[in-house]
Design a protein around this motif. Structure first.
Motif, PDB file in Angstrom:
ATOM      1  N   TYR A  66      -4.328  -3.906  13.685  1.00  0.00           N
ATOM      2  CA  TYR A  66      -5.641  -3.549  14.221  1.00  0.00           C
ATOM      3  C   TYR A  66      -5.744  -2.039  14.443  1.00  0.00           C
ATOM      4  O   TYR A  66      -6.741  -1.410  14.067  1.00  0.00           O
ATOM      5  CB  TYR A  66      -5.862  -4.300  15.534  1.00  0.00           C
ATOM      6  CG  TYR A  66      -7.258  -4.193  16.100  1.00  0.00           C
ATOM      7  CD1 TYR A  66      -8.266  -5.040  15.658  1.00  0.00           C
ATOM      8  CD2 TYR A  66      -7.565  -3.254  17.082  1.00  0.00           C
ATOM      9  CE1 TYR A  66      -9.550  -4.952  16.180  1.00  0.00           C
ATOM     10  CE2 TYR A  66      -8.840  -3.157  17.612  1.00  0.00           C
ATOM     11  CZ  TYR A  66      -9.832  -4.014  17.158  1.00  0.00           C
ATOM     12  OH  TYR A  66     -11.097  -3.918  17.671  1.00  0.00           O
ATOM     13  N   PRO A 176      -7.697 -10.558  17.118  1.00  0.00           N
ATOM     14  CA  PRO A 176      -7.426  -9.527  16.110  1.00  0.00           C
ATOM     15  C   PRO A 176      -6.789  -8.264  16.668  1.00  0.00           C
ATOM     16  O   PRO A 176      -6.017  -7.597  15.968  1.00  0.00           O
ATOM     17  CB  PRO A 176      -8.812  -9.249  15.527  1.00  0.00           C
ATOM     18  CG  PRO A 176      -9.533 -10.553  15.671  1.00  0.00           C
ATOM     19  CD  PRO A 176      -9.070 -11.111  16.984  1.00  0.00           C
ATOM     20  N   ASP A 458     -13.938  -9.738  16.164  1.00  0.00           N
ATOM     21  CA  ASP A 458     -13.141  -8.907  15.273  1.00  0.00           C
ATOM     22  C   ASP A 458     -13.957  -7.695  14.822  1.00  0.00           C
ATOM     23  O   ASP A 458     -14.381  -7.607  13.664  1.00  0.00           O
ATOM     24  CB  ASP A 458     -12.715  -9.756  14.062  1.00  0.00           C
ATOM     25  CG  ASP A 458     -11.782  -9.035  13.106  1.00  0.00           C
ATOM     26  OD1 ASP A 458     -11.278  -7.954  13.469  1.00  0.00           O
ATOM     27  OD2 ASP A 458     -11.559  -9.560  11.998  1.00  0.00           O
ATOM     28  N   LEU A 463      -9.353  -9.525  10.220  1.00  0.00           N
ATOM     29  CA  LEU A 463      -8.726 -10.847  10.178  1.00  0.00           C
ATOM     30  C   LEU A 463      -9.411 -11.743   9.137  1.00  0.00           C
ATOM     31  O   LEU A 463     -10.597 -12.060   9.260  1.00  0.00           O
ATOM     32  CB  LEU A 463      -8.773 -11.495  11.566  1.00  0.00           C
ATOM     33  CG  LEU A 463      -7.967 -12.787  11.728  1.00  0.00           C
ATOM     34  CD1 LEU A 463      -6.507 -12.587  11.318  1.00  0.00           C
ATOM     35  CD2 LEU A 463      -8.038 -13.279  13.161  1.00  0.00           C
TER      36      LEU A 463
END
Length: 492
Positions: A66, A176, A458, A463
């Motif tokens: 991330y 995420p 997200d 993701l």
């Protein structure tokens, strides 16, 4: 358009610190990690694959990816049929297939705590040893429970027991950004705000990574009987389906046609089902299950269902009431998909759902529609819930021409399903193989609402990107080149 970064040697070294000895890169990557069970949707080898063992490992990987804008795709056993676990943008594949521990049983509350990599067949067998039953019964028993939850897998027993979503009580999910969230509780009911557990169930790995599950169980029925009914034509078999539910409550009700039976019996090397009755060819079959806690509970149904099926046009009715007979019957039924895959070079499938009293109309439509194309058709269905599995197959066509013709057929079938007030998919999901059809089916207001949900979970879109409700730039979607003249949704 979201921009992603490449996985550098420095980031690979950081991943190795999180999961020592389990980061696989470049030519050492198993090609299976780049595909699912529907090869027509393609394959993409990621930059790295990691077999994870714990929630904490998943959290560390997700935080690193991330922070560095690296796309991540989660997979279990890879038994999906819509490209849902294909890493179409590369990046990192997290595989949960080695998270195979059943953590604990709660016999008092009829539940099991499990990691997501436990195979469906193993969870069902372990529950039965305790006199308990995990009822959802998807055909692919080698799929993982995490994958089943991620796709809300259905199966044959949905008419009596429901689908996977009806058995999810709680889960641990890695978001995420790497945050660990525990959702739901092992209780029978709840009314606490938005039901995030059910939102993630069926989200196909686009909202979070499931690392633990709390699944509801029931007391296992002690007895089960299977009833087989061959028919000389398909029409009376399908016409009998809605009438059955007015008088009976079977555990499962399946239908299939002659050609798919022959494929499967040849695949397993045994003949179990009759292909002729008194010299007349059988063209279609119904298969029913009844279960209960005693034979006294089941037997009254058998004489009634026998009389009913014969009056409905069955050529014969056969009862399988011993473990060996039941095993023989279901050994053939359980390999239908494997038999199709092994006997054909090219195949594609949809799993639409229509009201049960419209199954016959729908089957007659898609069979007639397919006559204008060069591929062959195989089909079967969970007749009890209207969920049909329809395959276009070929061993002689060129792949590009097969795809072109299949797309045209799919558009027609989805249009007909919508006309009949059905749904585009009953248990396989959208993945990326069905995005174009899904956009058209539900319309942009629905798509945009779901896109907003995805962005909330997200915001960096790392993701399982390019799946379900978001396209990915440069990725060709099935259906796009042969879309009917009603516009195309812009790439996102």
């Amino acid at each position: 358009m979201q921009q992603y970064n490449s996985l550098t040697p420095e980031l690979i070294a950081e991943l190795e610190k999180i999961t020592p000895g389990r980061v696989v890169v470049e030519e050492k990557i198993n090609p299976d990690y780049g595909r699912d069970e529907m090869p027509i949707y393609g394959q993409r080898i990621p930059s790295a694959t990691i077999d994870v063992l714990s929630t904490e490992e998943v959290s560390g990987i997700m935080k690193l990816c991330y922070d560095n804008n690296i796309p991540v795709t989660t997979r279990g056993a890879g038994t999906g049929l819509v490209g849902g676990c294909v890493p179409i943008l590369g990046g990192v594949v997290i595989c949960t297939a080695r998270m195979t521990n059943i953590l604990r049983w709660d016999d008092d509350q009829f539940a099991v705590y499990t990691q997501p990599g436990v195979l469906l067949q193993d969870l069902k067998a372990a529950a039965l040893q305790r006199g308990l039953m995990y009822p959802p019964d998807p055909g692919q028993k080698l799929g993982t429970i995490g994958g089943n939850v991620s796709t809300n897998a259905g199966g044959m027993r949905a008419i009596k027991y429901g689908t996977t979503k009806d058995y999810v009580r709680g889960m641990t999910v890695v978001m995420p950004n790497g945050e660990i969230m525990k959702l739901g509780k092992n209780v029978i009911k709840t009314s606490m705000g938005y039901n995030l557990t059910q939102l993630i169930t069926g989200a196909e790995g686009t909202l979070g990574v499931i690392t633990e599950l709390t699944m509801k169980l029931i007391k296992a029925p002690k007895f089960e009987i299977s009833v087989m009914a061959p028919f000389s034509t398909l029409a009376p078999a399908l016409d009998a389906v809605p009438a059955i539910f007015k008088s009976f409550r079977p555990t499962a009700l399946e239908f299939f046609e002659r050609e798919i039976l022959i494929l499967s019996e040849e695949y397993v090397g045994k003949k179990v089902w009759p292909r002729e009755v008194e010299g007349e060819p059988v063209q279609a079959y119904l298969l029913l299950i009844f279960d209960g806690d005693s034979m006294d509970e089941i037997e009254p149904h058998l004489e009634r269902i026998t009389d009913f099926l014969l009056e409905a046009g069955a050529m014969d009715v056969m009862i399988a009431d011993t473990p060996n007979k039941i095993q023989d019957i279901w050994s053939v039924r359980s390999v239908f998909l494997d038999a199709i895959f092994e006997s054909h070079k090219l195949y594609d499938e949809n799993d639409v759902v229509v009201p049960i009293y419209k199954i016959r109309e729908y089957v007659e439509f898609f069979v007639k529609e397919a006559e204008q194309y060069d591929f062959d058709v195989c089909y079967l269905g969970h007749a009890g819930d209207g969920n049909l599995h329809i395959f276009g197959v070929s061993n002689t066509m060129e792949e590009e021409e097969f795809k072109r013709q299949i797309d045209l057929w799919m558009w027609a079938m989805y249009d007909k399903a919508k006309e009949l007030d059905g749904e585009l998919t009953g248990e396989h999901g959208i993945g990326f193989g069905k995005i174009a059809f899904y956009e058209d089916y539900v319309g942009m207001p629905v798509i945009e609402l779901q896109q907003a949900i995805k962005k909330t979970f997200d915001p960096k879109m790392i993701l399982n990107p390019g799946k379900v409700v978001f396209r990915s730039e440069g990725v060709q979607l099935p259906g796009d080149n042969n879309r009917p003249n009603r516009g195309k949704v812009d790439e996102r």
